[in-house]
Design an enzyme around this catalytic site. Sequence first.
Site, PDB file in Angstrom:
ATOM      1  N   HIS A  64       0.800  -1.229   0.000  1.00  0.00           N
ATOM      2  CA  HIS A  64       0.000   0.000   0.000  1.00  0.00           C
ATOM      3  C   HIS A  64       0.831   1.277   0.000  1.00  0.00           C
ATOM      4  O   HIS A  64       0.308   2.353  -0.216  1.00  0.00           O
ATOM      5  CB  HIS A  64      -0.934   0.026   1.208  1.00  0.00           C
ATOM      6  CG  HIS A  64      -0.238   0.318   2.505  1.00  0.00           C
ATOM      7  ND1 HIS A  64       0.487  -0.633   3.187  1.00  0.00           N
ATOM      8  CD2 HIS A  64      -0.145   1.458   3.236  1.00  0.00           C
ATOM      9  CE1 HIS A  64       0.985  -0.095   4.289  1.00  0.00           C
ATOM     10  NE2 HIS A  64       0.629   1.162   4.341  1.00  0.00           N
ATOM     11  N   ARG A  65       2.140   1.174   0.218  1.00  0.00           N
ATOM     12  CA  ARG A  65       2.963   2.382   0.288  1.00  0.00           C
ATOM     13  C   ARG A  65       2.998   3.074  -1.078  1.00  0.00           C
ATOM     14  O   ARG A  65       3.175   2.413  -2.113  1.00  0.00           O
ATOM     15  CB  ARG A  65       4.390   2.036   0.691  1.00  0.00           C
ATOM     16  CG  ARG A  65       4.481   1.362   2.049  1.00  0.00           C
ATOM     17  CD  ARG A  65       5.032   2.260   3.108  1.00  0.00           C
ATOM     18  NE  ARG A  65       4.905   1.645   4.419  1.00  0.00           N
ATOM     19  CZ  ARG A  65       4.520   2.277   5.508  1.00  0.00           C
ATOM     20  NH1 ARG A  65       4.192   3.553   5.426  1.00  0.00           N
ATOM     21  NH2 ARG A  65       4.433   1.671   6.660  1.00  0.00           N
TER      22      ARG A  65
END
Length: 372
Positions: free
Chosen positions: A209-210
């Site tokens: 998700h970064r």
Amino acid sequence: MDITIVAGARPNFMKISPIIKAIKNANKDKLNIRYRLVHTGQHFDQKMSGDFFKQLGIPDPDVNLGCGGGTQAEQTAAIMTKFEKELVENRPDVVLVVGDVTSTMACTITAKKLSIDVAHVEAGIRSGDWSMPEEINRVVTDSICNHFFTTSNQASQNLLKSAVSVDRIHFVGNTMIDTLYQNLSRLQKPPFWDEFKLEEKKYFLATLHRPSNVDDPEKLKTILNSIRNSISGSKVIFPVHPRTRKVLESINFHDDNIIMIDPQGYLEFIYLVKNAKGIITDSGGITEEATVLGIPCLTLRNSTERPETVTLGTNELIGDDYAKLSNFLQKILQDEWKSGSIPPLWDGNTSKRIVSILYNIYESKKEALLAA
């Protein structure tokens, strides 16, 4: 003692659940602790918020500020504006913030401007990576709060180097691990387990998700292709974060062995962690759970704010080195992974220690005022 507990995003919920339980247990022992739970609304969809409250036994919040959506600046401003009104109407002895999300920083600033003490749970952790919004949130929060509850000796040392006085630093352990231990007997097999014919220790679990990993479609495709080419036909369960799903749809990525599912509830997700052959992630919290459960873990980042998961635990940093990723995945498949150990005080009693320390601090203050 009156505490306002702040939660805003999914990582927060796992940290406040055992603290609320510890307060309730303390009150059974005739302590007088009142708390007010404020949900900022930073994560507002059911899978990212509502399901966690229900599964972890978190009571309905006393107020939901409804500050979901918008840019980080817009969200910060909205939280500060609404939290200020909340504190003016319901002024506590101390505001308790957890973790390193936008809500943590915004509520800390707001409370301090109203001359209200702030205690930070998970204080002092540092990645050194200023491209991460969380690093900014951590540093700002720790620069102005009053009491610091740390997960490791390294985090305590980071605070000492920042000129925080030793009497305000409390090494207590990890509330995330309190939640893990409290729920291990309640884990739930996900409904798709049988559909995809999953077996214990025969699949990998991936979470991404970064922004540095998922915002660039080509980089995300490269990561997924590297994983696919390195797992020898094993299945990968991939709970897809909303921001990641948008990018995946733009590149039309599909692979039979990479099974994309919706975000899971806590009990289902930890079931997947506990039974995985290995984990590929860019999350910090998952590396902690993997370490305690003894699951091999590969982190697609160049730094970590939780170095104990590498030095003591089962985690390794990969960064953008996809050859290293492939080599380490082969080690996991061949059962050649390092043995890990559980860091000190990650014993399930962290929340009890936090509540006891706060109670002693603020009851002593009241006694001193009465005696003056």
